[in-house]
Design a protein around this motif. Structure first.
Motif, PDB file in Angstrom:
ATOM      1  N   LYS A   1       0.849  -1.195   0.000  1.00 57.60           N
ATOM      2  CA  LYS A   1       0.000   0.000   0.000  1.00 57.60           C
ATOM      3  C   LYS A   1       0.877   1.235   0.000  1.00 57.60           C
ATOM      4  CE  LYS A   1      -0.598  -0.317   5.041  1.00 57.60           C
ATOM      5  NZ  LYS A   1      -1.561  -0.455   6.157  1.00 57.60           N
ATOM      6  N   PHE A   2       0.346   2.297  -0.578  1.00 62.64           N
ATOM      7  CA  PHE A   2       1.034   3.587  -0.652  1.00 62.64           C
ATOM      8  C   PHE A   2       0.239   4.615   0.147  1.00 62.64           C
ATOM      9  CE2 PHE A   2       2.414   1.458  -4.505  1.00 62.64           C
ATOM     10  CZ  PHE A   2       3.750   1.808  -4.611  1.00 62.64           C
ATOM     11  N   GLY A   3       0.958   5.548   0.775  1.00 55.80           N
ATOM     12  CA  GLY A   3       0.295   6.630   1.478  1.00 55.80           C
ATOM     13  C   GLY A   3       1.079   7.018   2.712  1.00 55.80           C
ATOM     14  N   PRO A   4       0.585   7.983   3.469  1.00 56.63           N
ATOM     15  CA  PRO A   4      -0.562   8.811   3.102  1.00 56.63           C
ATOM     16  C   PRO A   4      -0.132  10.093   2.395  1.00 56.63           C
ATOM     17  CG  PRO A   4       0.032   9.265   5.362  1.00 56.63           C
ATOM     18  CD  PRO A   4       1.015   8.228   4.859  1.00 56.63           C
ATOM     19  N   SER A   5      -1.054  10.665   1.656  1.00 61.40           N
ATOM     20  CA  SER A   5      -0.881  12.031   1.180  1.00 61.40           C
ATOM     21  C   SER A   5      -1.086  12.960   2.375  1.00 61.40           C
ATOM     22  CB  SER A   5      -1.895  12.333   0.069  1.00 61.40           C
ATOM     23  OG  SER A   5      -3.205  11.958   0.480  1.00 61.40           O
ATOM     24  N   ALA A   6      -1.027  14.248   2.164  1.00 58.76           N
ATOM     25  CA  ALA A   6      -1.205  15.179   3.289  1.00 58.76           C
ATOM     26  C   ALA A   6      -1.831  16.471   2.785  1.00 58.76           C
ATOM     27  CB  ALA A   6       0.135  15.467   3.966  1.00 58.76           C
ATOM     28  N   TYR A   7      -3.094  16.706   3.170  1.00 56.87           N
ATOM     29  CA  TYR A   7      -3.764  17.949   2.794  1.00 56.87           C
ATOM     30  C   TYR A   7      -4.765  18.311   3.885  1.00 56.87           C
ATOM     31  CZ  TYR A   7      -7.261  14.587   0.998  1.00 56.87           C
ATOM     32  OH  TYR A   7      -8.160  13.556   0.863  1.00 56.87           O
ATOM     33  N   GLU A   8      -4.898  19.609   4.122  1.00 55.60           N
ATOM     34  CA  GLU A   8      -5.781  20.075   5.196  1.00 55.60           C
ATOM     35  C   GLU A   8      -7.245  19.985   4.785  1.00 55.60           C
ATOM     36  OE1 GLU A   8      -5.227  23.302   7.815  1.00 55.60           O
ATOM     37  OE2 GLU A   8      -3.086  23.514   7.381  1.00 55.60           O
ATOM     38  N   VAL A   9      -8.079  19.632   5.758  1.00 55.57           N
ATOM     39  CA  VAL A   9      -9.525  19.599   5.564  1.00 55.57           C
ATOM     40  C   VAL A   9     -10.194  20.287   6.745  1.00 55.57           C
ATOM     41  CG1 VAL A   9      -9.534  17.505   4.155  1.00 55.57           C
ATOM     42  CG2 VAL A   9      -9.688  17.307   6.644  1.00 55.57           C
ATOM     43  N   ASP A  10     -11.412  20.727   6.548  1.00 55.81           N
ATOM     44  CA  ASP A  10     -12.162  21.410   7.598  1.00 55.81           C
ATOM     45  C   ASP A  10     -13.093  20.478   8.354  1.00 55.81           C
ATOM     46  OD1 ASP A  10     -11.029  23.904   6.961  1.00 55.81           O
ATOM     47  OD2 ASP A  10     -12.511  24.228   5.372  1.00 55.81           O
ATOM     48  N   GLU A  11     -13.426  19.341   7.749  1.00 49.61           N
ATOM     49  CA  GLU A  11     -14.381  18.434   8.359  1.00 49.61           C
ATOM     50  C   GLU A  11     -13.818  17.020   8.402  1.00 49.61           C
ATOM     51  OE1 GLU A  11     -17.946  18.712   6.106  1.00 49.61           O
ATOM     52  OE2 GLU A  11     -18.439  20.743   6.792  1.00 49.61           O
ATOM     53  N   ILE A  12     -14.353  16.203   9.295  1.00 46.19           N
ATOM     54  CA  ILE A  12     -13.957  14.799   9.394  1.00 46.19           C
ATOM     55  C   ILE A  12     -14.766  14.002   8.376  1.00 46.19           C
ATOM     56  CG2 ILE A  12     -13.866  12.776  10.897  1.00 46.19           C
ATOM     57  CD1 ILE A  12     -13.602  14.749  13.263  1.00 46.19           C
ATOM     58  N   ASP A  13     -14.093  13.595   7.322  1.00 42.84           N
ATOM     59  CA  ASP A  13     -14.736  12.879   6.224  1.00 42.84           C
ATOM     60  C   ASP A  13     -13.711  11.895   5.671  1.00 42.84           C
ATOM     61  OD1 ASP A  13     -15.943  11.982   3.936  1.00 42.84           O
ATOM     62  OD2 ASP A  13     -15.881  13.883   2.873  1.00 42.84           O
ATOM     63  N   TYR A  14     -14.054  10.609   5.620  1.00 47.42           N
ATOM     64  CA  TYR A  14     -13.092   9.588   5.239  1.00 47.42           C
ATOM     65  C   TYR A  14     -13.199   9.149   3.777  1.00 47.42           C
ATOM     66  CZ  TYR A  14     -12.108   9.380  10.212  1.00 47.42           C
ATOM     67  OH  TYR A  14     -11.753   9.702  11.499  1.00 47.42           O
ATOM     68  N   GLN A  15     -13.918   9.923   2.973  1.00 46.52           N
ATOM     69  CA  GLN A  15     -13.941   9.653   1.541  1.00 46.52           C
ATOM     70  C   GLN A  15     -12.576   9.996   0.928  1.00 46.52           C
ATOM     71  OE1 GLN A  15     -16.409   8.433  -0.536  1.00 46.52           O
ATOM     72  NE2 GLN A  15     -17.709   8.008   1.240  1.00 46.52           N
ATOM     73  N   ILE A  16     -12.072   9.131   0.067  1.00 47.16           N
ATOM     74  CA  ILE A  16     -10.790   9.399  -0.590  1.00 47.16           C
ATOM     75  C   ILE A  16     -10.970  10.485  -1.648  1.00 47.16           C
ATOM     76  CG2 ILE A  16      -9.073   8.411  -2.168  1.00 47.16           C
ATOM     77  CD1 ILE A  16      -9.209   5.861  -0.634  1.00 47.16           C
ATOM     78  N   ASN A  17     -10.030  11.409  -1.676  1.00 45.56           N
ATOM     79  CA  ASN A  17     -10.069  12.513  -2.628  1.00 45.56           C
ATOM     80  C   ASN A  17      -9.474  12.048  -3.960  1.00 45.56           C
ATOM     81  OD1 ASN A  17     -10.067  14.986  -3.937  1.00 45.56           O
ATOM     82  ND2 ASN A  17      -8.206  15.701  -2.900  1.00 45.56           N
ATOM     83  N   LEU A  18     -10.310  11.510  -4.832  1.00 51.13           N
ATOM     84  CA  LEU A  18      -9.827  10.949  -6.101  1.00 51.13           C
ATOM     85  C   LEU A  18      -9.240  12.012  -7.024  1.00 51.13           C
ATOM     86  CD1 LEU A  18     -12.662   8.357  -6.821  1.00 51.13           C
ATOM     87  CD2 LEU A  18     -10.379   7.938  -5.888  1.00 51.13           C
ATOM     88  N   SER A  19      -9.642  13.261  -6.840  1.00 52.49           N
ATOM     89  CA  SER A  19      -9.090  14.333  -7.679  1.00 52.49           C
ATOM     90  C   SER A  19      -7.619  14.590  -7.367  1.00 52.49           C
ATOM     91  CB  SER A  19      -9.892  15.627  -7.481  1.00 52.49           C
ATOM     92  OG  SER A  19      -9.744  16.115  -6.161  1.00 52.49           O
TER      93      SER A  19
END
Length: 366
Positions: A271-289
């Motif tokens: 497995k590869f990861g993790p990326s690192a980007y700030e978010v405002d809400e707790i949401d575990y959907q992967i950011n495919l974009s």
């Protein structure tokens, strides 16, 4: 409607790896001790949404809490895993550079590791290139003290130890209010199992609520001492190529993380990861974009990776503190009651957990 009151000697908030480890340790001193956990199971957030790595402690500033707790916790963890026969692998880790300028950073990592007491890290570029001809690196250093763990089995073992010592874990129980008076905290809890509420009375609270720890700390302290988390999200992708790895492989660390690295689980799944980007809400959907940037990071060291075999897997969120890089473990006396808050507890929190438990126990003994 009259609320039921439950009196306990110590209340731990949160049944992630931090709360379970701390509660296991404190159950040796407190006869009547409870954990309340808002989810339906233990470790459902930060503790189960990470790389499951046992870190050696090569990156952290000497004297920081991250350094001190991992230096104590790493050896305790390996010992505990052996004694309980919990699955793990002391596989070792390579950290690699992709250019001469990055190689300078490898030298800095070795210097910092040695300064922190990790003396087994060495340059091993020749062996790395021989083992992994499909990977690209300028230089490589090797950390033999790094490993991987079955974090779920570890947390379940901590829970069993805690309950064997007389502790109680209350799942689906959500804290909604904290008041303190005359040495006692009164904690209003919503039991989602029965859709009812009750009040827990206790002289000692240990706040290990992970993503929500700063909010609970501020709620108890009535904003007298405020901390705020910023959420850094990371996505993971699994890989089903023909290549295999026997070691963890990390790039040079980046802002807010250790870079998109490649690991494997105990079954050999890459497995590869993790990326690192700030978010405002707790949401575990992967950011495919963000997959394009994710792949770009991987191709710096794995140039011919087959993207068709790279599949989205899961994501996690790290509770970093605003303007603070280190863990913050705050002890507050409020009207005679004692609150200990474990704040900003992210990586290397899994490895440091048994060091944390000893630290909190000593803090309460003072």
């Amino acid at each position: 409607m009259k609320l039921e009151y439950i009196n306990v000697d110590c209340l731990v908030i949160g049944a992630g790896v931090a709360g379970l480890a701390v509660a296991k340790e404190l159950s040796l001193s407190y006869k009547n001790i409870f954990i309340i956990e808002k989810n339906n199971g233990v470790g459902e957030e930060i503790s189960s949404r990470n790389s499951e790595v046992i870190h050696a402690g090569i990156y952290y500033k000497k004297g920081s809490l991250k350094h001190r707790l991992i230096a104590d916790g790493r050896d305790r963890l390996y010992k505990y895993l052996r004694e309980r026969r919990i699955p793990y692998s002391n596989c070792g880790k390579y950290v690699i550079s992709s250019s001469s300028s990055e190689t300078d950073k490898l030298n800095s990592i070795i210097e910092n590791a040695q300064d922190c007491g990790v003396s087994d890290i060495v340059f091993d570029t020749k062996q790395f290139k021989k083992r992994y001809p499909f990977l690209s690196a300028d230089e490589a250093i090797f950390s033999p003290s790094t490993g991987i763990i079955d974090s779920h089995s570890f947390m379940e073992s901590l829970k069993i130890d805690f309950e064997s010592n007389g502790g109680y874990v209350l799942l689906n129980n959500v804290l909604s209010e904290i008041n303190h008076k005359n040495g006692i905290f009164e904690v209003l809890v919503n039991d989602k199992n029965t859709n009812s509420k009750f009040i827990t009375r206790t002289p000692v609270i240990v706040n290990c609520a992970g993503l929500h720890a700063s909010s609970i700390h501020n709620l108890a302290c009535k904003q007298d001492e405020s901390f705020h988390h910023r959420y850094v999200k990371g996505d993971y992708y699994s890989y089903n190529g023909k290549e295999s790895i026997d070691h963890l492989i990390y790039p040079i660390p980046e802002q807010d993380g250790l870079g998109v690295h490649v690991t494997m689980d105990l079954g050999g799944q890459i497995k590869f990861g993790p990326s690192a980007y700030e978010v405002d809400e707790i949401d575990y959907q992967i950011n495919l974009s963000g997959k394009g940037d994710f792949v770009k990071s991987i191709r710096k060291y794995w140039p011919l990776i087959d993207l068709n075999l790279l599949q989205p897997s899961y994501s996690g969120i790290r509770p970093k503190l605003v303007n603070l890089e280190d863990f913050q473990i705050i002890k507050k006396e409020l009207d005679g009651g004692v609150l200990v808050s474990v704040l900003g507890y992210e990586s290397p929190g899994l490895t440091a957990s048994l060091g944390l438990s000893k630290y909190v126990s000593r803090l309460l003994d003072e």
